[in-house]
Motif scaffolding. Structure first.
Motif, mmCIF file in Angstrom:
data_model
loop_
_atom_site.group_PDB
_atom_site.id
_atom_site.type_symbol
_atom_site.label_atom_id
_atom_site.label_comp_id
_atom_site.label_asym_id
_atom_site.label_seq_id
_atom_site.Cartn_x
_atom_site.Cartn_y
_atom_site.Cartn_z
ATOM 1 N N GLN A 172 0.823 -1.198 0.000
ATOM 2 C CA GLN A 172 0.000 0.000 0.000
ATOM 3 C C GLN A 172 0.861 1.254 0.000
ATOM 4 O O GLN A 172 0.658 2.170 -0.787
ATOM 5 N N GLN A 209 2.663 1.776 -3.227
ATOM 6 C CA GLN A 209 1.786 2.277 -4.282
ATOM 7 C C GLN A 209 1.515 3.768 -4.115
ATOM 8 O O GLN A 209 1.469 4.514 -5.092
ATOM 9 N N ALA A 264 2.508 6.697 -6.631
ATOM 10 C CA ALA A 264 1.571 7.702 -7.133
ATOM 11 C C ALA A 264 2.181 9.090 -7.042
ATOM 12 O O ALA A 264 1.912 9.949 -7.868
ATOM 13 N N GLN A 291 5.296 9.528 -7.336
ATOM 14 C CA GLN A 291 6.500 9.409 -8.163
ATOM 15 C C GLN A 291 7.786 9.477 -7.357
ATOM 16 O O GLN A 291 8.822 9.875 -7.879
ATOM 17 N N ILE A 306 10.314 18.972 -12.838
ATOM 18 C CA ILE A 306 9.615 18.969 -11.550
ATOM 19 C C ILE A 306 9.628 20.358 -10.942
ATOM 20 O O ILE A 306 8.607 20.870 -10.471
ATOM 21 N N HIS A 316 -3.344 19.108 -3.812
ATOM 22 C CA HIS A 316 -3.069 17.719 -4.169
ATOM 23 C C HIS A 316 -1.852 17.605 -5.088
ATOM 24 O O HIS A 316 -0.962 16.776 -4.871
ATOM 25 N N MET A 317 -1.806 18.436 -6.092
ATOM 26 C CA MET A 317 -0.681 18.376 -7.027
ATOM 27 C C MET A 317 0.615 18.771 -6.343
ATOM 28 O O MET A 317 1.663 18.158 -6.550
ATOM 29 N N LEU A 356 4.504 17.140 -5.926
ATOM 30 C CA LEU A 356 5.677 17.881 -6.396
ATOM 31 C C LEU A 356 6.648 18.153 -5.261
ATOM 32 O O LEU A 356 7.869 18.118 -5.449
#
Lengths: 237, 237
Positions: free
Chosen positions: B63, B66, B70, B72, B95, B163-164, B168
DNA sequence: AAAAACATTATTGTATACAATAATAGCTCA
DNA sequence: TGAGCTATTATTGTATACAATAATGTTTTT
């Protein structure tokens, strides 16, 4: 914390999901179900029911749900399960704002720097989208429209833009599915014009077209429309 | 869980951020390990080994992996497992570009619209970050610096931006961990100045400060530095 | 009859067991 | 020796079993 517990019965859930073929992976099938509103906003996504429907174990269901949650297409509540997201007016605007920010940055990068191969691929995407539209498969059309934008971002070459846009497109699709009124058949022409401007290298035109394109998403929505959960899940052929 | 919580009081926030030790969840521990380079870039993250180290089953490890994937921060290869990400120069620039895009949009929203409570919380974050730095805990300091930026985005009020930016920031932290050379102790002053400009409502100054702040990340890095990949053994302490 | 406490059921969270795939080592044979 | 093949092992992928939590229903008490 609004839990809309107009929870569709397992039978509804089963019927809603069975439409799609067994060859697609779970994530994609779930995603399509949501886009086509066979799984309406706020619908509770019971893991066991989904597992039975797809003929797999809860393990894979949970994986897919977590991925969808990462894209904010579903919302997960601890010990209470996953629900189809239902962005309200405010959040929908935020999503569209964010998408515009990214897409304009993408246009800026892609303008004048598209390779012949990439242009071909993009035009193909447009064709495929229109194809789905002609067949009345709005869910697929919606997804392919998203794939067009995503491919453009890939061509632009900034990896994080691609990644972020993927999530935003998913959410945009959800918004259109929730609030859209079907008047978006101009999409193909807009995509074509955009490509043309990008190829020529006209930056201000490209930006302008993108802005208008995204604006059409907004105007194509009726945010007053109250989307009732559960009931629409039965709409299937 | 780590970034997602909405703290209602500063005390809760302190408690949440300060908490250390075995009660932290797997994701955060893994994340910290990566930031502190106890798990170096390109390190293979063997699930069973990690499970033993953390005293949980592979389920929870997977988990966490993953989720990190997500964001990265790790890369997953089908049937071949997860590896700590190692963004090269090109990707690192992308980035940082993406982060600048988002952060400037955040500044634009937040400028002049910060509430007293939010300002307090932000100042607290700055203090906590400096505290960690003084104790030589660079990993924690890095994470808290990120939390400052994230909280600012939350205050700005656009959900997708938050969220983004979360992703980053994670990647930026990884970049700093990989290429940074420790000369970033000016961070506190920069954060303070930024807050001051935002409170006053000076938009161009705020943007300028943010731009410079992010530029310092770039100049604080040596992208020629070759980072050697480590092994899991380092997690065992 | 209403509310509270308990028991029961349903659902999610976690660990374990099994299957499929990739990596490795040990052959065989030129 | 070394290239290629097979057998073995290691690791990931998936299903199942068990535990913890929430939801529900029933009884009890006032």
């Amino acid at each position: 914390m609004v839990f809309n517990d107009n929870y569709s019965s397992p039978d509804q859930l089963v019927a809603a999901v069975k439409e799609t073929g067994p060859n697609l992976d779970i994530y994609r099938q779930l995603f399509d179900c949501i886009l086509e509103q066979r799984l309406a906003p706020n619908t509770k996504l019971n893991e066991q029911d989904l597992a039975q429907v797809f003929g797999v174990s809860r393990t894979l269901i949970r994986q897919s749900l977590q991925r969808l949650a990462a894209e904010q297409v579903v919302v997960m509540h601890k010990n209470r399960g996953a629900y189809v997201a239902a962005p309200d007016f405010i959040v929908a605007q935020q999503i569209l704002d964010a998408r515009e920010l990214i897409e304009l940055a993408v246009v800026d990068l892609a303008c004048g720097s598209l390779g012949a191969q990439e242009i071909e691929a993009l035009k193909l995407m447009i064709t495929l989208e229109q194809e789905a539209l002609d067949q009345g498969d709005t869910g697929t059309a919606l997804r392919r429209s998203g794939e067009f934008h995503l491919r453009l971002a890939q061509a632009a070459g900034n990896q994080p833009y691609v990644h972020m846009l993927r999530g935003l497109i998913s959410q945009t699709s959800l918004i259109i599915a929730m609030y859209g009124q079907g008047g978006n058949t101009c999409a193909r022409d807009e995509h074509n014009e955009l490509i043309a401007a990008l190829v020529v290298g006209d930056k201000s035109l490209s930006s302008s077209l993108m802005r208008h394109h995204l604006a059409h998403i907004r105007t194509g929505c009726d945010f007053n429309r109250r989307v009732n959960s559960g009931s629409l899940a039965m709409v299937l052929r």
